[in-house]
Design an enzyme around this catalytic site. Structure first.
Site, PDB file in Angstrom:
ATOM      1  N   HIS A 119      -2.059  54.892  57.743  1.00  0.00           N
ATOM      2  CA  HIS A 119      -3.088  55.921  57.630  1.00  0.00           C
ATOM      3  C   HIS A 119      -2.978  56.870  58.828  1.00  0.00           C
ATOM      4  O   HIS A 119      -2.814  56.438  59.968  1.00  0.00           O
ATOM      5  CB  HIS A 119      -4.461  55.250  57.574  1.00  0.00           C
ATOM      6  CG  HIS A 119      -5.586  56.203  57.732  1.00  0.00           C
ATOM      7  ND1 HIS A 119      -5.682  57.356  56.984  1.00  0.00           N
ATOM      8  CD2 HIS A 119      -6.657  56.199  58.577  1.00  0.00           C
ATOM      9  CE1 HIS A 119      -6.762  58.002  57.357  1.00  0.00           C
ATOM     10  NE2 HIS A 119      -7.370  57.334  58.314  1.00  0.00           N
TER      11      HIS A 119
ATOM     12  N   ASN B 247      -6.856  63.948  59.547  1.00  0.00           N
ATOM     13  CA  ASN B 247      -7.165  62.695  58.853  1.00  0.00           C
ATOM     14  C   ASN B 247      -7.760  63.019  57.478  1.00  0.00           C
ATOM     15  O   ASN B 247      -8.886  63.497  57.391  1.00  0.00           O
ATOM     16  CB  ASN B 247      -8.161  61.908  59.723  1.00  0.00           C
ATOM     17  CG  ASN B 247      -8.546  60.569  59.123  1.00  0.00           C
ATOM     18  OD1 ASN B 247      -8.360  60.346  57.939  1.00  0.00           O
ATOM     19  ND2 ASN B 247      -9.107  59.711  59.957  1.00  0.00           N
TER      20      ASN B 247
ATOM     21  N   CYS C 137     -10.878  54.919  54.527  1.00  0.00           N
ATOM     22  CA  CYS C 137      -9.474  55.311  54.735  1.00  0.00           C
ATOM     23  C   CYS C 137      -8.501  54.234  54.270  1.00  0.00           C
ATOM     24  O   CYS C 137      -7.305  54.485  54.150  1.00  0.00           O
ATOM     25  CB  CYS C 137      -9.225  55.663  56.195  1.00  0.00           C
ATOM     26  SG  CYS C 137     -10.360  56.895  56.805  1.00  0.00           S
TER      27      CYS C 137
HETATM   28  O1  UT7 Z   1      -9.808  56.934  59.656  1.00  0.00           O
HETATM   29  C1  UT7 Z   1     -10.313  56.302  60.767  1.00  0.00           C
HETATM   30  C2  UT7 Z   1     -11.205  57.290  61.382  1.00  0.00           C
HETATM   31  N1  UT7 Z   1     -11.366  57.335  62.760  1.00  0.00           N
HETATM   32  C3  UT7 Z   1     -10.434  57.198  63.736  1.00  0.00           C
HETATM   33  O2  UT7 Z   1      -9.299  56.875  63.560  1.00  0.00           O
HETATM   34  C4  UT7 Z   1     -10.918  57.509  65.126  1.00  0.00           C
HETATM   35  C5  UT7 Z   1     -10.282  56.659  66.189  1.00  0.00           C
HETATM   36  N2  UT7 Z   1     -10.639  57.174  67.495  1.00  0.00           N
HETATM   37  C6  UT7 Z   1     -10.012  58.231  68.045  1.00  0.00           C
HETATM   38  O3  UT7 Z   1      -9.075  58.754  67.468  1.00  0.00           O
HETATM   39  C7  UT7 Z   1     -10.438  58.697  69.404  1.00  0.00           C
HETATM   40  O4  UT7 Z   1     -11.353  57.767  69.966  1.00  0.00           O
HETATM   41  C8  UT7 Z   1     -11.077  60.121  69.392  1.00  0.00           C
HETATM   42  C9  UT7 Z   1     -10.014  61.164  69.071  1.00  0.00           C
HETATM   43  C10 UT7 Z   1     -12.183  60.177  68.336  1.00  0.00           C
HETATM   44  C11 UT7 Z   1     -11.695  60.459  70.741  1.00  0.00           C
HETATM   45  O5  UT7 Z   1     -10.709  60.338  71.745  1.00  0.00           O
HETATM   46  P1  UT7 Z   1     -11.057  59.587  73.116  1.00  0.00           P
HETATM   47  O6  UT7 Z   1      -9.880  59.699  73.974  1.00  0.00           O
HETATM   48  O7  UT7 Z   1     -11.536  58.211  72.731  1.00  0.00           O
HETATM   49  O8  UT7 Z   1     -12.218  60.491  73.673  1.00  0.00           O
HETATM   50  P2  UT7 Z   1     -13.727  60.099  74.039  1.00  0.00           P
HETATM   51  O9  UT7 Z   1     -14.508  59.831  72.796  1.00  0.00           O
HETATM   52  O10 UT7 Z   1     -13.702  59.053  75.112  1.00  0.00           O
HETATM   53  O11 UT7 Z   1     -14.247  61.438  74.682  1.00  0.00           O
HETATM   54  C12 UT7 Z   1     -13.723  61.892  75.910  1.00  0.00           C
HETATM   55  C13 UT7 Z   1     -14.405  63.186  76.254  1.00  0.00           C
HETATM   56  C14 UT7 Z   1     -15.927  63.151  76.141  1.00  0.00           C
HETATM   57  O12 UT7 Z   1     -16.444  63.955  77.189  1.00  0.00           O
HETATM   58  P3  UT7 Z   1     -17.055  63.270  78.509  1.00  0.00           P
HETATM   59  O13 UT7 Z   1     -18.174  62.400  78.029  1.00  0.00           O
HETATM   60  O14 UT7 Z   1     -15.920  62.479  79.094  1.00  0.00           O
HETATM   61  O15 UT7 Z   1     -17.475  64.445  79.300  1.00  0.00           O
HETATM   62  C15 UT7 Z   1     -16.192  63.838  74.818  1.00  0.00           C
HETATM   63  O16 UT7 Z   1     -17.460  64.468  74.790  1.00  0.00           O
HETATM   64  O17 UT7 Z   1     -13.958  64.210  75.339  1.00  0.00           O
HETATM   65  C16 UT7 Z   1     -15.100  64.882  74.809  1.00  0.00           C
HETATM   66  N3  UT7 Z   1     -14.773  65.347  73.452  1.00  0.00           N
HETATM   67  C17 UT7 Z   1     -14.223  66.556  73.209  1.00  0.00           C
HETATM   68  N4  UT7 Z   1     -13.874  67.560  74.039  1.00  0.00           N
HETATM   69  C18 UT7 Z   1     -13.323  68.648  73.457  1.00  0.00           C
HETATM   70  C19 UT7 Z   1     -14.944  64.686  72.285  1.00  0.00           C
HETATM   71  N5  UT7 Z   1     -14.505  65.468  71.273  1.00  0.00           N
HETATM   72  C20 UT7 Z   1     -14.058  66.621  71.824  1.00  0.00           C
HETATM   73  C21 UT7 Z   1     -13.487  67.791  71.289  1.00  0.00           C
HETATM   74  N6  UT7 Z   1     -13.126  68.778  72.146  1.00  0.00           N
HETATM   75  N7  UT7 Z   1     -13.281  67.961  69.970  1.00  0.00           N
END
Ligand code: UT7
Length: 311
Positions: A238, A268, A114
């Site tokens: 980005h 993204n 990215c």
């Molecule tokens: O270009 C660079 C590329 N990457 C990035 O910029 C990613 C940077 N990171 C992020 O943007 C965030 O960390 C995410 C959007 C990927 C995730 O957000 P988060 O607030 O860090 O969520 P998490 O990974 O802590 O997940 C929280 C919960 C989990 O469930 P449990 O374990 O708490 O029951 C996940 O399984 O949300 C769940 N989850 C979802 N639920 C519904 C993860 N993805 C989804 C989804 N829909 N799509």
């Protein structure tokens, strides 16, 4: 300082948009989760006949037209991509053929995830200086949908396909500053043996990396100048997650309006997100002569890059 000045931009998106409700066809997710955690409302995915190459060609043709230059004036062509149609030939070579550019110019893909577009901008500047050229065509083009596991809700809702292109001129008096680097880290990965593994990502560690990297890049670009953020008209970073942008705004203590955002519409698009945003800004009548803007990219690698320019 030999800096770059932006002469023209273009963008291309696939025809079909998928809103958050459409993503529930693939994974257990909801509009509420995606919107509140990321700010994304929809993304575009390539359909029949659409690839990173076709998007790159459309965006580049528009950028050339906007620059007022003919293809013969281009002295180097770089395409930032992680999702080109072929490993070889490069997407840049396919684009070179489609645009019928001169044969005797450097043409290559740049792989810095990215942060790739800004790595490509900096590489183009170096090539122009080293070879005595004047104009560079730099493209970010991605078909991220090819790299995704559509059964992994942690990643498939976050990305989209698209391309953005920009034509730059090397000018002796153009204001220009840049930073770049990498942590050398596997927090986002795609590929492996026979390129068989779809994307896997440790979202939280990338999130932490991003919210420290954006303010760091902005501050480093301003360091050693007499400038502060009040002298900067736009920050184009980005487009990964609205919460990353909001956290950066808070850390920098800057007006949120200074950060351009469009991730709600495109998600993204990796290396394409910054040039798509530049094209939208220009379309809206911004990046006028005298306006100063900072761009910051970050992503897989974990790479980062920042560039400050004056229109
Ligand atoms: O270009 C660079 C590329 N990457 C990035 O910029 C990613 C940077 N990171 C992020 O943007 C965030 O960390 C995410 C959007 C990927 C995730 O957000 P988060 O607030 O860090 O969520 P998490 O990974 O802590 O997940 C929280 C919960 C989990 O469930 P449990 O374990 O708490 O029951 C996940 O399984 O949300 C769940 N989850 C979802 N639920 C519904 C993860 N993805 C989804 C989804 N829909 N799509």
């Amino acid at each position: 300082m030999n800096g770059l000045r932006l002469l023209g931009t273009g963008r291309a998106l696939p025809k079909e948009a998928f809103d958050n409700d459409a993503m529930t066809r693939y994974v257990d997710t909801s509009d509420e989760w995606i919107t509140s955690r990321t700010g994304i409302h929809q993304r575009y995915f390539c359909g029949e006949g659409e690839t990173a190459t076709t998007l790159a060609i459309e965006a580049a043709q528009k950028a050339l037209l906007a620059s007022g230059l003919s293809g013969d004036a281009i002295d180097c062509l770089l395409v930032a991509t992680s999702s080109g149609e072929y490993v070889m030939p490069s997407t840049a070579c396919l684009l070179h053929q489609a645009l019928a550019l001169r044969p005797e110019i450097p043409v290559m893909d740049v792989g810095a995830a990215c942060a790739g577009f800004l790595y490509a901008v900096e590489t183009a500047r170096a090539l122009l200086i080293a070879r005595g050229g004047r104009h560079a065509l730099v493209v970010g083009a991605e078909q991220m949908s090819q790299l995704l596991d559509m059964s992994d809700r942690n990643t498939c809702v976050l990305f989209g396909d698209g391309a953005g292109a920009a034509v730059f001129a090397l000018e002796a008096d153009a204001e220009y500053a840049s930073v770049c680097g990498t942590r050398g880290d596997m927090a986002i990965k795609v590929g492996g043996p026979r390129r068989s593994q779809p994307m896997a990502m440790d979202g939280q560690s990338v999130f932490r990396f991003a919210v420290s990297t954006i303010p760091q890049c902005v501050n480093q670009l301003l360091e050693g100048t007499n400038l502060t953020l009040s002298d900067v008209d736009w920050v184009v970073c980005h487009q990964a997650n609205q919460r990353i942008i909001d956290a950066s705004v808070r850390r920098l203590g800057v007006a949120p309006e200074k950060f351009y955002t469009n991730l709600s519409r495109y998600a993204n698009t990796s290396a394409a997100s910054i040039p798509i945003a530049l094209d939208e800004l220009r379309e809206q009548g911004h990046l006028l002569p005298g306006e100063r803007y900072i761009m910051v990219g970050f992503g897989g690698g974990l790479t980062w890059a920042g560039v400050m320019m004056r229109a």
